[in-house]
Write a protein that holds these residues in place. Structure first.
Motif, PDB file in Angstrom:
ATOM      1  N   PHE A   1       0.830  -1.196   0.000  1.00 27.97           N
ATOM      2  CA  PHE A   1       0.000   0.000   0.000  1.00 27.97           C
ATOM      3  C   PHE A   1       0.870   1.255   0.000  1.00 27.97           C
ATOM      4  N   ALA A   2       2.019   1.221   0.676  1.00 28.19           N
ATOM      5  CA  ALA A   2       2.891   2.392   0.831  1.00 28.19           C
ATOM      6  C   ALA A   2       3.785   2.631  -0.382  1.00 28.19           C
ATOM      7  N   PHE A   3       3.901   1.658  -1.263  1.00 24.98           N
ATOM      8  CA  PHE A   3       4.837   1.791  -2.379  1.00 24.98           C
ATOM      9  C   PHE A   3       4.522   2.989  -3.272  1.00 24.98           C
ATOM     10  N   ILE A   4       3.297   3.086  -3.762  1.00 25.41           N
ATOM     11  CA  ILE A   4       2.924   4.168  -4.696  1.00 25.41           C
ATOM     12  C   ILE A   4       3.052   5.542  -4.045  1.00 25.41           C
ATOM     13  N   PRO A   5       2.491   5.773  -2.840  1.00 24.52           N
ATOM     14  CA  PRO A   5       2.632   7.121  -2.282  1.00 24.52           C
ATOM     15  C   PRO A   5       4.083   7.479  -1.948  1.00 24.52           C
TER      16      PRO A   5
END
Length: 170
Positions: free
Chosen positions: A51-55
């Motif tokens: 979940f944290a990869f893109i942001p």
């Protein structure tokens, strides 16, 4: 907390700028959350990391924009490391091992360069990715330049002095 929420609101924003403070608050809070969730439950931690990869990627791109660089620079280290690692998987491993090591080292240097950019001051003026962020306007006031001097240390009066030879005592 506001800076972290700002980073989450810009989940898919790859076009604007992020200040140093906004970037580091977001990245450190995100990584701390991933570590804590992984300690509690590895599957939950893995989901949080995905979940944290893109942001985190978008925050890094915005940080590069804030420094005046294209966000595409983030692709360079990964491309170099990918190609370098791919060369090792060829049949003629001996031939390509040196090239692989060179590409991997270049990729790591590129990653180090990007990491360094996240610590440096913002570009103090509007750039192709937008105006100076509001929270930086007072911090990015350009410093007054030091007075220009010639090679002997004498002050220059104007641009014509830079090219005009001075005759006399040395």
């Amino acid at each position: 907390w506001e800076l972290y929420k700002s980073g989450l609101k810009k989940y898919f924003d790859f076009r604007s700028r992020s200040s140093r403070k906004e970037f580091w608050v977001f990245v450190l809070a995100t990584q701390l959350s991933v570590v804590l969730l992984t300690a509690a439950d590895p599957m939950l931690g893995t989901a949080a990391a995905l979940f944290a990869f893109i942001p985190t990627l978008s925050a890094t791109v915005r940080r590069l924009h804030d420094r005046g660089y294209s966000g595409w620079w983030i692709a360079l280290p990964y491309a170099l490391i990918f190609v370098g690692t791919g060369l090792l998987s060829t049949e003629d491993e001996e031939t390509y091992s040196i090239a692989s090591k060179v590409l991997d080292a270049a990729g790591l240097l590129a990653l180090l360069w990007i990491w360094l950019q996240t610590f440096l001051r913002s570009f103090p003026r509007e750039n192709p990715w937008g105006p100076v962020p509001d929270n930086l306007k007072k911090d990015c006031a350009p410093a007054l330049p030091a007075p220009l001097k010639d090679l002997r240390g004498a002050p220059l009066e104007g641009p014509e002095d830079a090219v005009k030879p001075r005759l006399g005592k040395h």
